[in-house]
Design a protein around this motif. Structure first.
Motif, short mmCIF file in Angstrom:
data_model
loop_
_atom_site.label_atom_id
_atom_site.label_comp_id
_atom_site.label_asym_id
_atom_site.label_seq_id
_atom_site.Cartn_x
_atom_site.Cartn_y
_atom_site.Cartn_z
N ARG A 1 -7.76 -4.33 7.32
CA ARG A 1 -6.28 -4.59 7.47
C ARG A 1 -5.83 -3.15 8.13
NH1 ARG A 1 -1.69 -4.35 3.06
NH2 ARG A 1 -0.64 -2.58 4.05
N TYR B 1 -2.42 -12.30 6.50
CA TYR B 1 -2.16 -11.28 7.13
C TYR B 1 -1.47 -11.35 8.61
CZ TYR B 1 -5.42 -8.06 4.86
OH TYR B 1 -6.10 -7.22 3.85
N CYS C 1 -5.25 -11.71 -4.70
CA CYS C 1 -5.26 -10.35 -4.01
C CYS C 1 -4.71 -10.63 -2.42
CB CYS C 1 -6.62 -9.74 -3.98
SG CYS C 1 -6.78 -8.20 -3.05
N LEU C 2 -4.02 -9.88 -1.98
CA LEU C 2 -3.28 -9.99 -0.69
C LEU C 2 -4.00 -9.02 0.18
CD1 LEU C 2 0.36 -11.19 -1.48
CD2 LEU C 2 -1.38 -12.48 -0.40
N GLY C 3 -4.88 -8.33 -0.25
CA GLY C 3 -5.47 -7.16 0.52
C GLY C 3 -4.42 -5.99 0.83
N SER C 4 -3.71 -5.74 -0.28
CA SER C 4 -2.59 -4.48 0.02
C SER C 4 -2.85 -3.78 -1.54
CB SER C 4 -1.39 -5.10 -0.01
OG SER C 4 -0.62 -4.28 0.77
N CYS C 5 -4.17 -3.50 -2.19
CA CYS C 5 -4.18 -2.96 -3.32
C CYS C 5 -4.02 -1.50 -3.49
CB CYS C 5 -5.76 -3.34 -3.99
SG CYS C 5 -6.50 -4.96 -3.08
N GLY C 6 -3.94 -0.95 -2.37
CA GLY C 6 -3.56 0.50 -2.32
C GLY C 6 -2.13 0.76 -2.50
N THR C 7 -1.37 -0.15 -2.30
CA THR C 7 0.07 -0.13 -2.48
C THR C 7 0.63 -1.15 -3.49
OG1 THR C 7 -0.04 -1.35 -0.51
CG2 THR C 7 0.59 0.87 -0.33
N ASN D 1 6.68 -14.04 5.61
CA ASN D 1 5.44 -13.44 6.61
C ASN D 1 5.41 -11.83 6.01
OD1 ASN D 1 4.50 -15.67 7.86
ND2 ASN D 1 5.86 -15.56 9.30
N PHE E 1 4.90 -8.45 3.93
CA PHE E 1 4.55 -7.81 2.88
C PHE E 1 5.43 -6.66 2.25
CE2 PHE E 1 -0.40 -8.06 2.89
CZ PHE E 1 -0.43 -9.58 3.11
N ARG F 1 -7.49 -13.72 7.79
CA ARG F 1 -6.93 -14.32 6.61
C ARG F 1 -5.54 -14.51 6.96
NH1 ARG F 1 -6.37 -10.79 1.28
NH2 ARG F 1 -5.61 -12.93 0.67
N SER G 1 -6.01 -5.18 -9.05
CA SER G 1 -5.25 -3.65 -8.68
C SER G 1 -3.68 -3.70 -8.94
CB SER G 1 -5.37 -3.35 -7.47
OG SER G 1 -6.80 -3.21 -6.86
N ARG H 1 -1.09 -2.39 -12.13
CA ARG H 1 0.03 -1.43 -11.99
C ARG H 1 1.25 -2.24 -12.08
NH1 ARG H 1 0.04 3.44 -8.71
NH2 ARG H 1 -2.01 4.47 -8.66
N THR I 1 -10.01 -4.94 -2.02
CA THR I 1 -10.45 -4.65 -0.75
C THR I 1 -9.15 -4.58 0.24
OG1 THR I 1 -12.48 -5.58 -1.09
CG2 THR I 1 -12.27 -4.88 0.97
N PHE I 2 -9.02 -3.41 1.00
CA PHE I 2 -7.90 -3.29 2.05
C PHE I 2 -8.18 -2.66 3.22
CE2 PHE I 2 -6.18 0.35 0.01
CZ PHE I 2 -7.08 0.39 -1.23
N GLN J 1 4.36 -10.99 -1.17
CA GLN J 1 4.35 -11.58 0.22
C GLN J 1 5.92 -11.95 0.23
OE1 GLN J 1 1.20 -13.90 1.82
NE2 GLN J 1 2.15 -13.87 3.78
N GLU K 1 5.66 -3.46 -0.33
CA GLU K 1 4.42 -3.02 -0.98
C GLU K 1 5.19 -1.76 -2.25
OE1 GLU K 1 1.62 -1.79 1.74
OE2 GLU K 1 2.13 -3.26 3.18
#
Ligand SMILES: Cc1cc2nc3c(=O)[nH]c(=O)nc-3n(C[C@H](O)[C@H](O)[C@H](O)COP(=O)(O)O)c2cc1C
Ligand code: SF4
Ligand code: FES
Lengths: 443, 154
Positions: free
Chosen positions: A100, A134, B121-127, B135, B137, A131, B84, B88, A96-97, B132, B139
């Motif tokens: 953001r 972020y 998961c850092l909430g950047s799964c699309g990239t 501070n 990201f 979170r 994710s 990859r 889930t992203f 990290q 990607e």
């Protein structure tokens, strides 16, 4: 066809929309002005009739949730407890992203949504729980909030009305469980993020014992549009029982992963093949997780005709969750992926309930045995047994979230487990009851 | 222990929360930003600043994974290994980073410059895959890019 719908409500293609001035040039902060001309209850009613359902995972009707909050009457203004809103920007569900993306490109839409909700429910303060990882997005959000405070769009007597409300951005510090609403509230109160036993529900006993509502970022972003254009317009977008546009975050084995906004009900196959450009190397799809790591898997052959909405996904035994679609190609080792998921839930279990604390660790261990071909046939049923004993026996839904993927992968890919066992050199069950182990331990 | 600026920030924040205890997470963040980690002395300081038992502060620090209970390398590379990113090639990145820097995960390099962690998961799964770094990201990471980055930072 659905793909023809080009209007993006949440993530429109406008540069620098994160700046207050640009947001206003594009019609921003008109919904809250309109809301102020309505009775608070009428605002709630508009949301209720629109059929908007929560985008944080559980799909709960948003307007209905708001009606659970006690109403303010002028008579008890003095003795009344304050009311709170928590905006859930924890976004820690693997796959889930999307929130953001909203925070980065359209933070004022979120702020305006919060203001509408605050006015509707008589909210004194809102905590946006974001979170800890972020950091960049925390800064963006903080900036937007400060811009809005500077123009008196948040704070005392906003827009020259009698209505005052605060918005505070509160940073988490690395704990998936803090996305669960009661754990989130404990975390805002400065405690460990332990989920609370329900009931009492947050609308009765939330932050500091006061009435509280928790909504996801994307959920709140729909509200200004509903106020501006009315519930009837909204309820006609996408699937009737689950209307609106939805952000779908697609990741894994697709050519163009990313966050896409479409009306609910878009075909999963269109999403993967048309929107995301198909699978690298033109491979077949082995499995899809439709809504983040805690939703049930579906096999590649099953995706035909499945639509991205709560009802359609139910027909193949799964749910929309957070809209985080994870695609796996034919060469994927599903046991390895499931084992990684099991590790996640074990790691993130807060440890309050025995079935969750012990069960998640046990599942992880058994799956490791499958990965290294050390498991036996009995272990398939043992694994299922452990999962079944977690489900429904815990304080919060993390336990279920850990059990569902395991149950569904065994159901859909039992053959994979059996193949691993055949490679196994051992014959007897690898995990014995403790008394048997001790009986043979004496030299 | 809090810098002047952070103390002022602390005063400002108090008006947004009905209890001092609620400032536990924000104050711990301020300290970590100043010092890089949370020492036992820091926990005692927070306890007296917020007028709560030191055990409560300790409970919070140990519950949340982002509060460092020991010093980390100057560059903390937290590589996501969740689904994710796993799909990859994240595992390869971890292995490569550890080998190049000659360390295990969670261990600081001898020169104190790097620490590698495997994270959720850092909430950047699309990239994906991604990591990290302090501070920021980073990607769409590849082994080649990782090498370039490590060379630049050495
Ligand atoms: C373990 C767990 C983690 C959750 N994580 C999130 C999250 O990161 N973001 C979110 O919005 N909701 C999350 N939820 C769902 C929330 O508890 C809650 O249902 C949601 O924020 C309500 O908002 P909505 O009605 O607008 O969807 C999580 C639930 C559980 C059980
Ligand atoms: S189900 Fe798991 S995460 Fe939820 S309260 Fe129980 S132990 Fe904690
Ligand atoms: S799985 Fe790596 S960022 Fe989500």
């Amino acid at each position: 066809m659905q793909l023809d719908f080009t209007e993006k409500l949440i993530l429109p293609n406008i540069s620098n929309l994160h700046q207050l001035s640009v947001y206003e040039e594009n019609g921003g902060y008109q919904a809250i002005r309109k809301a102020f001309t309505m009775q608070p209850d009428a605002v709630t009613n508009e949301v209720k009739q629109s059929n908007l359902r929560g985008r944080g995972g559980a799909c709960f009707p948003t307007g209905l949730k708001w009606t659970f909050m006690p109403k303010s009457t002028t008579a008890d203004k003095q003795t009344e407890k304050p009311k709170y809103l928590c905006c859930n920007a924890d976004e820690s569900e693997p796959g889930t992203f999307k929130d953001r993306q909203i925070i980065e490109f359209n933070p004022h839409l979120l702020i305006e949504g919060i203001l509408c909700a605050a006015y509707a429910m008589g909210i004194k303060s809102t905590y946006i729980y974001i979170r800890g990882e972020y950091y960049k997005w925390y800064k963006i959000l903080q900036n937007a909030v400060e811009e809005a405070y500077a123009k008196n769009y948040i704070g005392e007597k906003i827009f020259g009305t009698e209505f005052s409300t605060d918005i505070v951005v509160h940073r988490g510090a690395g704990a998936y469980i803090c996305g669960e609403e009661s754990a989130l509230m404990n975390s805002v109160e400065g405690k460990r993020g332990y989920p609370r036993v329900k009931p009492p529900f947050p609308a009765a006993f939330g932050l500091w014992g006061c009435p509280t509502t928790i909504n996801n970022v994307e959920t709140l972003c729909n509200v200004p549009h509903i106020i501006n254009r009315g519930w009837e317009w909204f309820s006609k977008i996408g699937s009737p029982k689950h209307p609106g546009t939805i952000l779908l975050g697609v990741s894994g084995h697709v050519n163009k992963p990313g966050v896409y906004e479409f009306p609910t009900g878009i075909l999963l196959s269109d999403l993967i093949y048309e929107v995301c450009g198909g699978i690298p190397g033109n491979k077949k799809i082995k499995a899809v997780i439709p809504g983040g790591s805690s939703t049930m898997w579906i096999r590649g052959e099953e995706i035909d005709g499945v639509r991205m909405d709560a009802e359609s996904l139910k027909t193949v035994g799964t749910s929309i969750g957070t809209g985080g679609v994870i695609v796996m190609d034919e060469d994927t080792d599903v046991i390895k992926v499931l084992s990684r998921i099991a590790h996640f839930y074990h790691h993130e279990s807060c440890g309050q309930c025995t079935p969750c604390r012990e069960g998640t660790g046990w599942m992880e261990k058994i799956l490791h045995n499958f990965e290294s071909s050390e498991a036996t046939l009995e272990d398939i049923d043992l694994l299922l047994d452990v999962a079944n004993n977690i489900e429904g026996n815990t304080i919060c839904a993390l336990g279920d979230a850990a059990a569902w993927p395991v149950q569904s992968v065994i159901k859909k890919f039992r053959g994979e487990f059996e193949r691993r066992v055949r490679k196994s050199p051992k014959v007897s069950s690898s995990i014995k009851p403790p008394h048997l182990v001790f009986a043979h331990a004496t030299p | 222990m809090l810098s002047q600026e952070n103390l002022q920030q602390f005063e400002r924040l108090q008006k947004f929360y009905p209890t001092k205890k609620a400032l536990t997470l924000p104050v711990l963040w301020m300290i970590q930003e100043q010092e890089g980690w949370i020492s036992v002395e820091a926990m005692m300081y927070v306890s007296s600043l917020l007028e709560i038992p030191v055990g409560d502060v300790y409970g919070v620090v140990t519950f949340y994974t982002m509060y460092n209970q020991q010093q980390r390398g100057k560059y903390h590379l937290q590589i996501c290994t969740n689904i994710s990113c796993q799909l990859r090639g994240a595992d390869k990145l971890v292995e490569h980073a550890c080998k190049t820097l000659n360390v295990q995960t969670e261990e600081n390099t001898k020169d104190g410059r790097f620490t590698i962690s495997k994270v959720e998961c850092l909430g950047s799964c699309g990239t994906a895959p991604m990591m990290q770094m302090n501070n920021d990201f980073v990607e769409n990471l590849s082994v080649e890019q990782l090498d370039i980055l490590l060379n630049e930072l050495k």
